[in-house]
Design an enzyme around this catalytic site. Structure first.
Site, PDB file in Angstrom:
ATOM      1  N   LYS A  15      34.989  58.656  74.133  1.00  0.00           N
ATOM      2  CA  LYS A  15      35.132  58.987  75.557  1.00  0.00           C
ATOM      3  C   LYS A  15      36.514  58.538  76.073  1.00  0.00           C
ATOM      4  O   LYS A  15      37.295  57.954  75.336  1.00  0.00           O
ATOM      5  CB  LYS A  15      33.987  58.349  76.360  1.00  0.00           C
ATOM      6  CG  LYS A  15      32.586  58.693  75.823  1.00  0.00           C
ATOM      7  CD  LYS A  15      32.167  60.134  76.077  1.00  0.00           C
ATOM      8  CE  LYS A  15      31.094  60.657  75.165  1.00  0.00           C
ATOM      9  NZ  LYS A  15      29.750  60.153  75.304  1.00  0.00           N
TER      10      LYS A  15
HETATM   11  C1  LIG Z   1      28.240  60.369  75.118  1.00  0.00           C
HETATM   12  C2  LIG Z   1      27.266  61.042  75.993  1.00  0.00           C
HETATM   13  C3  LIG Z   1      26.048  60.458  76.363  1.00  0.00           C
HETATM   14  C4  LIG Z   1      25.521  59.188  75.734  1.00  0.00           C
HETATM   15  O1  LIG Z   1      26.390  58.134  75.737  1.00  0.00           O
HETATM   16  P1  LIG Z   1      26.251  56.982  74.615  1.00  0.00           P
HETATM   17  O2  LIG Z   1      27.146  55.917  75.130  1.00  0.00           O
HETATM   18  O3  LIG Z   1      26.721  57.578  73.324  1.00  0.00           O
HETATM   19  O4  LIG Z   1      24.829  56.585  74.555  1.00  0.00           O
HETATM   20  C5  LIG Z   1      25.261  61.114  77.290  1.00  0.00           C
HETATM   21  N1  LIG Z   1      25.618  62.293  77.818  1.00  0.00           N
HETATM   22  C6  LIG Z   1      26.769  62.904  77.465  1.00  0.00           C
HETATM   23  C7  LIG Z   1      27.132  64.202  78.104  1.00  0.00           C
HETATM   24  C8  LIG Z   1      27.614  62.310  76.537  1.00  0.00           C
HETATM   25  O5  LIG Z   1      28.732  62.933  76.153  1.00  0.00           O
END
Ligand SMILES: *Cc1c(COP(=O)(O)O)cnc(C)c1O
Length: 421
Positions: free
Chosen positions: A198
């Site tokens: 991210k």
């Molecule tokens: C990454 C992501 C999540 C979950 O996040 P984690 O930290 O990996 O649990 C949820 N929704 C979206 C759209 C994501 O890209």
């Protein structure tokens, strides 16, 4: 086989000051939840313009906490766009709520107000009432949130934004003032993830920003076993606990909760990374602009996703739509060809309603926008540390891969020159 360095589709950017911040925590008194967790939460709330922020172990836990804080249970139903990561649908399911999948725009992958209205109508026709909707800011841009919020309000739905892709994105209502995603101007709660892929990372981590402080209180309680320690601030305690309130060891569990705590180690990294958000945003924007310019040569067979004029995105993904039928190749062939040139790519996402679990539960659904988006989407490398020359390399190799004769023996076309391949 290329001997150039690999270009993954995404990766984190850790710098010396990030390492220093983490080392300082490791040498200090707190490893798990200590003062840095609160500091990170305050910095995040301030950055987003939210009343409060509650951090936790990952984005999925953050989505689960948000659903719990709004009181979702097995009587509830959540509307979730079909094009998203599994966790957006799984989190409401983890409370026992049912999920109704909404369609998305075939050119942007975003659920718009009309798709939400359609999902609500389908539910009402089946004699059910929705409780909450979770718009997903796919790739970093958002749909028309004011329109979605208006539909939600009319139908009595709460709104949880899944902004795991969209930290730093700004939404500007037509005629209204620009607001940061996370301010919850058009929602009850907003969820972020700090997974390494991210925009900023805590290693693993997530957070929920809240418009109301009371919701943040519920989030914190559910994050820590459902436990309350400050009896003085807790009005509904059981009479049986009256005598314990004044004791130094007092703790009380009015409801069951989870252990979703994040550590000071993670939050030190997050705090350091958050300071770089504007720089990271500008770098991502510059890469996206270069992709847009260079890829214009491959139009209309390759096009960037449709842009929403109301969003000023901090791009998490650079997704393109490819007309695979017209180029005479499958997506698998194009991905493997890019991989031969050491270029990573990814598909965001297989529509969640196609997953065996949801297919078994809700049957086969027809969501043509989601299917059309899924059939054409491919995410190309986008991360901090990528250079303009790297973007050029991706675009040139993509052009080669599209033009190269396919494994099926069908002659491809050279898209750049327009000559027969
Ligand atoms: C990454 C992501 C999540 C979950 O996040 P984690 O930290 O990996 O649990 C949820 N929704 C979206 C759209 C994501 O890209």
């Amino acid at each position: 086989m290329s001997n150039q360095p690999p270009l993954p589709y995404g990766r984190h950017a850790i710098e010396q000051d990030d390492c220093d911040a983490v080392l300082e925590v490791l040498r200090g008194d707190w490893l798990t939840t200590g003062p840095i967790v609160g500091e990170f939460e305050r910095a995040l709330a301030k950055r987003c313009g939210a009343a409060d922020a509650v951090s936790c172990i990952n984005g999925t836990a953050a989505l689960h906490l948000a659903c719990l804080a709004l009181g979702l249970d097995s009587d509830a139903t959540a509307i979730v766009p079909a094009v998203t990561f599994l966790a957006t649908a799984n989190a409401p399911r983890m409370t026992g709520a049912e999920v109704v999948f909404a369609d998305v725009d075939p050119e942007s992958g975003l659920m718009e107000a009309r798709h939400l209205e359609d999902a609500i109508a389908r539910m009402l026709a089946a004699g059910r009432r929705p409780s909450v909707v979770l718009p997903v800011h796919l790739g970093g841009q958002c749909a028309d949130l004011a329109a979605i919020a208006a539909v939600a309000r009319r139908s009595g739905l709460a709104v949880i934004e899944d902004a795991c892709h969209a930290l730093g994105t700004v939404y500007r209502t037509s005629g209204g003032a620009p607001t940061a995603i996370g301010s919850c101007t058009h929602s009850d709660l907003t969820v972020f993830s700090f997974h390494p892929v991210k925009t900023i990372t805590t290693g693993e981590g997530g957070a929920v920003t809240a418009r109301e402080a009371a919701l943040a209180q519920r989030l914190r309680q559910q994050r820590g076993h459902g436990m309350v320690r400050d009896g003085g601030a807790f009005e509904d305690h059981e009479a049986a606990f009256e005598g314990d309130l004044a004791n130094p060891w007092y703790y009380e569990m009015p409801e069951i909760g989870f252990n979703y705590r994040i550590s000071d180690i993670n939050c030190a990294l997050g705090l350091s990374q958050l300071r770089k958000l504007d720089r990271f945003a500008a770098l991502r924007r510059a890469l996206v602009e270069r992709y847009d310019r260079r890829l214009a040569a491959l139009a209309p067979l390759v096009r960037p996703v449709k842009r929403n004029a109301d969003a000023i995105p901090v791009w998490h993904l650079y997704s393109v739509l490819i007309d695979f039928a017209a180029i005479g190749k499958t997506r698998g062939e194009v991905m493997r060809c890019l991989q031969d040139h050491r270029i990573g790519s990814q598909v965001h996402y297989i529509p969640v309603h196609r997953q065996p679990y949801y297919r078994r539960r809700y049957g086969a659904l027809s969501l043509p926008g989601a299917e059309a988006y899924y059939a054409r989407t491919l995410s190309l490398p986008l991360y901090i540390g990528m250079t303009a020359a790297d973007v050029d390399r991706v675009v040139d190799r993509l052009a080669d891969c599209i033009a190269r004769p396919s494994a099926a023996g069908k002659a491809g076309r050279s898209l750049v020159t327009g000559a027969a391949g």
